[in-house]
Design a protein around this motif. Sequence first.
Motif, PDB file in Angstrom:
ATOM      1  N   UNK A 117      -6.954  -7.231  -0.856  1.00  0.00           N
ATOM      2  CA  UNK A 117      -6.216  -7.372  -2.106  1.00  0.00           C
ATOM      3  C   UNK A 117      -7.161  -7.668  -3.270  1.00  0.00           C
ATOM      4  N   UNK A 118      -8.359  -8.129  -2.966  1.00  0.00           N
ATOM      5  CA  UNK A 118      -9.448  -8.249  -3.938  1.00  0.00           C
ATOM      6  C   UNK A 118     -10.240  -6.949  -3.887  1.00  0.00           C
ATOM      7  N   UNK A 119     -10.227  -6.175  -4.982  1.00  0.00           N
ATOM      8  CA  UNK A 119     -10.787  -4.822  -4.950  1.00  0.00           C
ATOM      9  C   UNK A 119     -12.283  -4.822  -4.687  1.00  0.00           C
ATOM     10  N   UNK A 120     -12.995  -5.817  -5.203  1.00  0.00           N
ATOM     11  CA  UNK A 120     -14.429  -5.880  -4.929  1.00  0.00           C
ATOM     12  C   UNK A 120     -14.674  -6.105  -3.443  1.00  0.00           C
ATOM     13  N   UNK A 121     -13.886  -6.992  -2.840  1.00  0.00           N
ATOM     14  CA  UNK A 121     -14.013  -7.243  -1.406  1.00  0.00           C
ATOM     15  C   UNK A 121     -13.664  -6.002  -0.590  1.00  0.00           C
ATOM     16  N   UNK A 122     -12.628  -5.287  -1.016  1.00  0.00           N
ATOM     17  CA  UNK A 122     -12.245  -4.054  -0.310  1.00  0.00           C
ATOM     18  C   UNK A 122     -13.418  -3.072  -0.272  1.00  0.00           C
TER      19      UNK A 122
ATOM     20  N   UNK B 100       0.811  -1.216   0.000  1.00  0.00           N
ATOM     21  CA  UNK B 100       0.000   0.000   0.000  1.00  0.00           C
ATOM     22  C   UNK B 100       0.845   1.267   0.000  1.00  0.00           C
ATOM     23  N   UNK B 101       2.153   1.145  -0.111  1.00  0.00           N
ATOM     24  CA  UNK B 101       3.019   2.298  -0.328  1.00  0.00           C
ATOM     25  C   UNK B 101       2.982   3.321   0.783  1.00  0.00           C
ATOM     26  N   UNK B 102       2.975   4.602   0.372  1.00  0.00           N
ATOM     27  CA  UNK B 102       3.066   5.695   1.328  1.00  0.00           C
ATOM     28  C   UNK B 102       1.900   5.749   2.296  1.00  0.00           C
ATOM     29  N   UNK B 103       0.708   5.312   1.862  1.00  0.00           N
ATOM     30  CA  UNK B 103      -0.433   5.321   2.783  1.00  0.00           C
ATOM     31  C   UNK B 103      -0.216   4.345   3.938  1.00  0.00           C
TER      32      UNK B 103
ATOM     33  N   UNK C 271      11.345   5.469  -6.101  1.00  0.00           N
ATOM     34  CA  UNK C 271      10.030   5.743  -6.664  1.00  0.00           C
ATOM     35  C   UNK C 271       9.409   4.458  -7.191  1.00  0.00           C
ATOM     36  N   UNK C 272       8.088   4.359  -7.041  1.00  0.00           N
ATOM     37  CA  UNK C 272       7.385   3.261  -7.702  1.00  0.00           C
ATOM     38  C   UNK C 272       7.558   3.396  -9.210  1.00  0.00           C
ATOM     39  N   UNK C 273       7.632   2.287  -9.871  1.00  0.00           N
ATOM     40  CA  UNK C 273       7.855   2.305 -11.329  1.00  0.00           C
ATOM     41  C   UNK C 273       6.520   2.475 -12.052  1.00  0.00           C
TER      42      UNK C 273
ATOM     43  N   UNK D 292      -8.217   6.599   6.628  1.00  0.00           N
ATOM     44  CA  UNK D 292      -6.842   7.058   6.410  1.00  0.00           C
ATOM     45  C   UNK D 292      -6.340   6.855   4.987  1.00  0.00           C
ATOM     46  N   UNK D 293      -7.194   6.329   4.084  1.00  0.00           N
ATOM     47  CA  UNK D 293      -6.689   5.957   2.763  1.00  0.00           C
ATOM     48  C   UNK D 293      -7.410   6.575   1.585  1.00  0.00           C
ATOM     49  N   UNK D 294      -7.892   7.803   1.712  1.00  0.00           N
ATOM     50  CA  UNK D 294      -8.516   8.578   0.630  1.00  0.00           C
ATOM     51  C   UNK D 294      -9.940   8.166   0.297  1.00  0.00           C
TER      52      UNK D 294
END
Length: 372
Positions: free
Chosen positions: A67-72, A15-18, A203-205, A95-97
């Motif tokens: 990690x499953x976007x529908x479940x999220x 999840x990177x910077x968040x 940086x993320x690619x 906390x995640x937009x």
Amino acid sequence: MHIGLNLVFLVPGHTGGMEVAARELLPALVAAAPDVRFTAFVNREAAAADGPWHDTMPSVTVPVHASNRVEWVRGEQVLLPRLARRAGVDLVHSLGSTGPGWGPFAKVVTVHDLIYKHFPEAHFGLRSLGMRVLVPLAARRSDRVIADSQATRDDLIELLDIPSSRIDVVPLAARPPRVTPAPEAALRGRLGLGDRLIVLSTSAKRPHKNLRRLLEAHALLPAPRPLLVLPGYPTEHEGELRDLAAQLGVGDDVRFLGWLEEEDVEGLLGAAACVAFPSLYEGFGLPVLEAMLRDVPVVCSARSSLAEVAGDAALLIDPEDPASIADAVGRVLSDASLARDLVVRGRAQAARFSWQATAEGCLSTYRRVLSA
């Protein structure tokens, strides 16, 4: 006051910077407000991993794999409101937009950036669709919105039509070192870095990180060139970057290292002569402050939030001009006095930001909402 912290988005290591911000903010909130009750709402991945959502406060598992976007989305929009109501929270801070659009509690959302507006290609498939729908939903239905930077605040006003009176700017801070850096000599040998000067870009690619122009700038540096080191998980864009490096004739001057353990990242920061961060857009830009905190000179884009985060402690460049990037990197590598001055300025700039201040800013927002 009982505050629920929405971490349903957070898949550890992905999840990177968040994720960095959440891991640092939770203990800071508890330290800043020992009289406040906090409950973290986490997905199954986070529930199974170590984190401050276990160590510093009670947690409730939202039974989804994010990690499953529908479940999220189901977890955040359907299950979280029910669980938060059952827990009796007064306010949910997402906390995640993104955040729940309903629920019998006050709502605050931290919107880190509006990258999906500026660079739609930064997200793919369901995530892209989710950002376009869920970020505006959370911002418009929350009682208040927290932005990491003045630049993100301006984007919220201009692009989502959020009234300025509902937005609080609460900057983040650098993540302090928590592990012993890998010894430089061993690290150089293991990663095949030789003994050349290192220009590091953490940086993320992804296209908006502007690594294409960083490669073009690297090709403009005179031989013998420093080694450009690009750690981070592989993406579809990495293949394009590798091809470009070969076309530019700098394939031997660039290392694509993949995902590294924290000890190795800290070791690279300790070995780097310069950190280059040429991003076209950032909601805050944590890598800039993290490099400064570790006494590494920074060459940084002047776009979006980066100028306000870097202040006068970095060499600011036009990220669309490879010659500007090359000139700044070359100056830092060839001018020891300039590099020392940037280190001193960077240390002072990083000290202006703290997680204690971030926590106090969030608590001020909570009190403002609940008192209303």
